[in-house]
Structures are given as C-alpha cells and as structure tokens.
Design a protein around this motif. Structure first.
Motif, short mmCIF file in Angstrom:
data_model
loop_
_atom_site.label_atom_id
_atom_site.label_comp_id
_atom_site.label_asym_id
_atom_site.label_seq_id
_atom_site.Cartn_x
_atom_site.Cartn_y
_atom_site.Cartn_z
N THR A 17 0.83 -1.20 0.00
CA THR A 17 0.00 0.00 0.00
C THR A 17 0.87 1.26 0.00
N LEU A 18 1.87 1.29 0.85
CA LEU A 18 2.76 2.45 0.92
C LEU A 18 3.61 2.58 -0.35
N TRP A 19 4.10 1.46 -0.86
CA TRP A 19 4.90 1.45 -2.09
C TRP A 19 4.08 2.02 -3.24
N ARG A 20 2.84 1.59 -3.36
CA ARG A 20 1.98 2.09 -4.43
C ARG A 20 1.70 3.59 -4.25
N GLY A 21 1.57 4.04 -3.00
CA GLY A 21 1.41 5.47 -2.74
C GLY A 21 2.63 6.26 -3.17
N TYR A 22 3.78 5.70 -2.93
CA TYR A 22 5.05 6.33 -3.33
C TYR A 22 5.12 6.45 -4.85
N LEU A 23 4.82 5.36 -5.54
CA LEU A 23 4.86 5.37 -7.00
C LEU A 23 3.84 6.37 -7.56
N TRP A 74 35.79 7.99 -3.63
CA TRP A 74 36.29 9.00 -2.71
C TRP A 74 36.41 8.52 -1.27
N ALA A 75 36.11 7.26 -1.03
CA ALA A 75 36.18 6.72 0.33
C ALA A 75 36.48 5.23 0.27
N ALA A 76 37.12 4.73 1.31
CA ALA A 76 37.40 3.30 1.38
C ALA A 76 36.13 2.50 1.69
N GLU A 77 35.25 3.10 2.48
CA GLU A 77 34.03 2.43 2.88
C GLU A 77 32.91 2.77 1.89
N PRO A 78 31.89 1.91 1.81
CA PRO A 78 30.80 2.17 0.88
C PRO A 78 29.89 3.30 1.34
N TYR A 79 29.38 4.05 0.37
CA TYR A 79 28.38 5.08 0.64
C TYR A 79 27.02 4.41 0.77
N CYS A 80 26.13 5.07 1.47
CA CYS A 80 24.77 4.57 1.64
C CYS A 80 23.83 5.49 0.87
N TYR A 81 23.10 4.92 -0.06
CA TYR A 81 22.14 5.66 -0.88
C TYR A 81 20.72 5.34 -0.42
N LEU A 82 20.02 6.35 0.05
CA LEU A 82 18.63 6.22 0.45
C LEU A 82 17.81 6.38 -0.83
N GLU A 83 17.25 5.28 -1.31
CA GLU A 83 16.60 5.30 -2.62
C GLU A 83 15.13 5.70 -2.58
N ASP A 84 14.38 5.18 -1.63
CA ASP A 84 12.94 5.46 -1.56
C ASP A 84 12.55 5.80 -0.13
N LEU A 85 11.75 6.84 0.01
CA LEU A 85 11.22 7.23 1.32
C LEU A 85 9.79 7.70 1.09
N PHE A 86 8.85 7.11 1.83
CA PHE A 86 7.46 7.51 1.69
C PHE A 86 6.78 7.45 3.03
N VAL A 87 6.00 8.49 3.33
CA VAL A 87 5.21 8.56 4.55
C VAL A 87 3.76 8.78 4.15
N ASP A 88 2.88 8.03 4.77
CA ASP A 88 1.44 8.18 4.54
C ASP A 88 1.07 9.66 4.70
N PRO A 89 0.41 10.25 3.69
CA PRO A 89 0.06 11.68 3.79
C PRO A 89 -0.72 12.04 5.05
N ALA A 90 -1.47 11.11 5.60
CA ALA A 90 -2.28 11.39 6.79
C ALA A 90 -1.44 11.67 8.03
N VAL A 91 -0.17 11.26 8.03
CA VAL A 91 0.66 11.45 9.22
C VAL A 91 1.89 12.31 8.96
N ARG A 92 1.98 12.90 7.79
CA ARG A 92 3.14 13.74 7.48
C ARG A 92 3.23 14.91 8.44
N GLY A 93 4.46 15.28 8.75
CA GLY A 93 4.70 16.38 9.68
C GLY A 93 4.78 15.94 11.12
N GLY A 94 4.63 14.64 11.37
CA GLY A 94 4.64 14.14 12.74
C GLY A 94 5.93 13.43 13.14
N GLY A 95 6.95 13.49 12.32
CA GLY A 95 8.24 12.90 12.68
C GLY A 95 8.54 11.56 12.05
N THR A 96 7.63 11.03 11.25
CA THR A 96 7.85 9.71 10.65
C THR A 96 9.00 9.74 9.64
#
Length: 149
Positions: A17-23, A74-96
């Motif tokens: 459900t959240l994935w489909r909302g993100y898309l 540019w670094a010996a260690e791997p970078y971390c890429y945050l690819e997808d982030l989605f929060v249900d619109p009903a709770v946005r702004g609440g720290g999720t």
C-alpha cells in the motif's frame, strides 16, 4: 509515537500500500512483477537492498524506506544511498520521515558508511523542508540517460 524496524515477511500488504502510494506520488507505474521482485529483494539477506517500516502506536505501517550501499571512489568504505522514502500523507509532519531517515543513518553508521545521501525532485517542497533540517543540500544537479528495458 512512531517506531522503525526492518521489514518482515508479514509486512507485505502494508508495504504494498505504501509502495503504491510512493509510486503514485512520483506519477510512476510499475508492473506487479516489479513489486514482487522489489519485495523479494528487500527480504533477501544476500541482496544489497534494505528496507524498513515505520509503525504507529497501533502497529499500523505509516512509512517505508529503502536503501543500498555501493563502493565509492572518494572513500574506502561504501556510501549509503537512500533510494525510496514515503510517509502516509495522513501522518506527514509528525516525525515519521525524520525517524525513517534516522533509521537509515543509524544502519549506515553501524556498517561503517561515511555518508548517507539521496535525491528528490526540486518541487517536493514538503519533503525538502524536512531534508533541509536533517541534511545538507549539496547543490548537485541530477542527470540520467534512460537506456530502455
């Protein structure tokens, strides 16, 4: 209060459900087979894509995040890429969203990554308000070449 944790097999319906909302937010359609592939990758410990879910006090999923690591020049260690982030619109702004970003940052720190980074669209003002509080706008502009499927 929102808590975050790794995705579990029982989270499939809520994740879907959240994935489909993100898309939908990004005006993107993917075939159901891609949903299945992505879900299976997220749960496969041998695959380098990770996922977490945010749940509210009632145990309902209200947000998802996916990330991966990759080698860097540019670094010996791997970078971390945050690819997808989605929060249900009903709770946005609440720290999720902040909690999900912190989850990824904590994971990256534990795994020795020197940084977490992500992309968003310029017009995504709601998300950028949060991102400006928790990260640095690097000023880079993103380009890509679509190579077809």
């Amino acid at each position: 209060m929102t808590t975050t944790r790794a995705l579990l097999p029982d989270d499939r319906d809520a994740w879907q459900t959240l994935w489909r909302g993100y898309l939908e937010f990004y005006e993107t359609e993917l075939p159901a087979a891609q949903d299945d592939l992505t879900w299976n990758r997220l749960l496969d410990p041998q695959f380098p894509i990770h996922g977490a879910v945010a749940v509210d006090d009632d145990g309902h999923a209200v947000g998802i995040v996916h990330w991966l690591t990759h080698a860097a020049t540019w670094a010996a260690e791997p970078y971390c890429y945050l690819e997808d982030l989605f929060v249900d619109p009903a709770v946005r702004g609440g720290g999720t969203g902040r909690a999900l970003i912190a989850h990824v940052a904590g994971w990256a720190r534990e795994h020795g990554s020197p940084k977490v980074y992500w992309l968003t669209q310029q017009h995504n003002a709601t998300a950028r308000t949060l991102y400006d509080k928790v990260a640095t706008d690097t000023g880079y502009v993103h380009y890509q070449i679509g190579l077809g499927a």
